[in-house]
Design a protein around this motif. Sequence first.
Motif, short mmCIF file in Angstrom:
data_model
loop_
_atom_site.label_atom_id
_atom_site.label_comp_id
_atom_site.label_asym_id
_atom_site.label_seq_id
_atom_site.Cartn_x
_atom_site.Cartn_y
_atom_site.Cartn_z
N ALA A 148 0.83 -1.20 0.00
CA ALA A 148 0.00 0.00 0.00
C ALA A 148 0.87 1.26 0.00
O ALA A 148 0.55 2.25 -0.68
CB ALA A 148 -0.92 -0.01 1.21
N GLY A 149 1.96 1.22 0.76
CA GLY A 149 2.87 2.35 0.78
C GLY A 149 3.50 2.62 -0.57
O GLY A 149 3.64 3.77 -1.00
N LEU A 150 3.89 1.54 -1.27
CA LEU A 150 4.46 1.69 -2.61
C LEU A 150 3.44 2.29 -3.58
O LEU A 150 3.76 3.15 -4.41
CB LEU A 150 4.95 0.35 -3.13
N LEU A 151 2.20 1.82 -3.46
CA LEU A 151 1.14 2.35 -4.32
C LEU A 151 0.90 3.83 -4.05
O LEU A 151 0.78 4.64 -4.99
CB LEU A 151 -0.14 1.56 -4.08
N LEU A 152 0.86 4.20 -2.78
CA LEU A 152 0.65 5.60 -2.41
C LEU A 152 1.83 6.47 -2.85
O LEU A 152 1.64 7.58 -3.38
CB LEU A 152 0.45 5.70 -0.90
N ALA A 153 3.04 5.95 -2.66
CA ALA A 153 4.22 6.72 -3.05
C ALA A 153 4.27 6.91 -4.57
O ALA A 153 4.60 8.00 -5.07
CB ALA A 153 5.49 6.01 -2.57
N GLY A 154 3.95 5.86 -5.31
CA GLY A 154 3.94 5.98 -6.76
C GLY A 154 2.94 7.01 -7.24
O GLY A 154 3.23 7.80 -8.16
N THR A 155 1.76 7.03 -6.61
CA THR A 155 0.75 8.03 -6.98
C THR A 155 1.23 9.43 -6.63
O THR A 155 1.06 10.38 -7.42
CB THR A 155 -0.57 7.72 -6.25
N ALA A 156 1.82 9.58 -5.43
CA ALA A 156 2.30 10.90 -4.99
C ALA A 156 3.40 11.44 -5.90
O ALA A 156 3.50 12.66 -6.10
CB ALA A 156 2.80 10.81 -3.55
N ILE A 157 4.21 10.55 -6.46
CA ILE A 157 5.26 10.99 -7.38
C ILE A 157 4.69 11.30 -8.75
O ILE A 157 5.09 12.26 -9.42
CB ILE A 157 6.35 9.91 -7.47
#
Length: 325
Positions: free
Chosen positions: A274-283
């Motif tokens: 979930a963190g990777l998904l959120l970070a990818g979206t934020a970038i």
Amino acid sequence: MTRWHRPLLLMSAIMAVLSVISLFGVLLDHRTLDGLPIWLKPLKFTLSFVAYGLTWAWLLSLRRTAQRASRLLGNVMAIACVVEITVIISQVIRGRRSHFNFSTALDSSLYALMGTTVMLLMLVNLAAAFLVLRERQATPADTWAIRVGLVVSAAGLGVAVLMLPPTSAQLADVTTTVLGAHGVGVPDGGPGLSLLGWSTTGGDLRVPHFFGMHALQALPLVALLTRGIRDQAVRLRLVLTAGASYTGLVALVTWQALRGQPLVRPDALTLGVAGLLLAGTAIAVPLCLLPLRGGRVSPASTTPAPALEPAESADDAREAAAVEA
């Protein structure tokens, strides 16, 4: 709204009335089923059908070809939804389960009827989605918001199929009258989230079913909220980013549920993904907006992007692109 599919609009209006009745049922009828207010299920279904009917009434209005087929498919959708909610409410009045219930011949027949209408609804949904997927909208962002929403929504609807097979515990119990479940690793009817009822002790397939189905509202909403951006390339990037992130979310909660893990109690692996998904979206989102920083366009422009309507023709599209350039 004059071109919107009228039977689906009527179905949505009926569901809105039934949702109010179901709400009063939740407040006034103190009976429970599987530990939850017995009227909670029809309340959730009617609200979902309101959104479903309105969305498809709008989507079918975007069709410029095969309009007779679109009307027919919309009619079947509306009838199937009415049949399903009729069975659910009838079982609530009787104080019985509507899903997975084989207690009596009548219960079995009603569940079989509902299962038939659900399978029909899934097939019609796929056929209607195919027709709408072929339609080009006024802008690429609008087109892809609808296309991705349709695909993810169809996948979310398909999650319901995973609830149909009997569990190992049900197969081992020859006296059971319940076959099929939405819980994974735990029996249905255990502790759950308030109002939603999603399990807090094990996996629950209703979670990906819910998030998947409502991609059909979420992604066109993203396209609508970005209409103030004149740069259509930026809008398209934002919509595709939202589509990728939402698809990732649905995949994540499906994986989590199939692992027998409750939504509100993710383990370290689930949190990491979930963190990777959120970070990818934020970038990705700031990268989508980079052209705006060059001063080429303004997101607060007074000239909004075209509405979510089909493009008139290839010539119109080329002319619009020339004017934009």
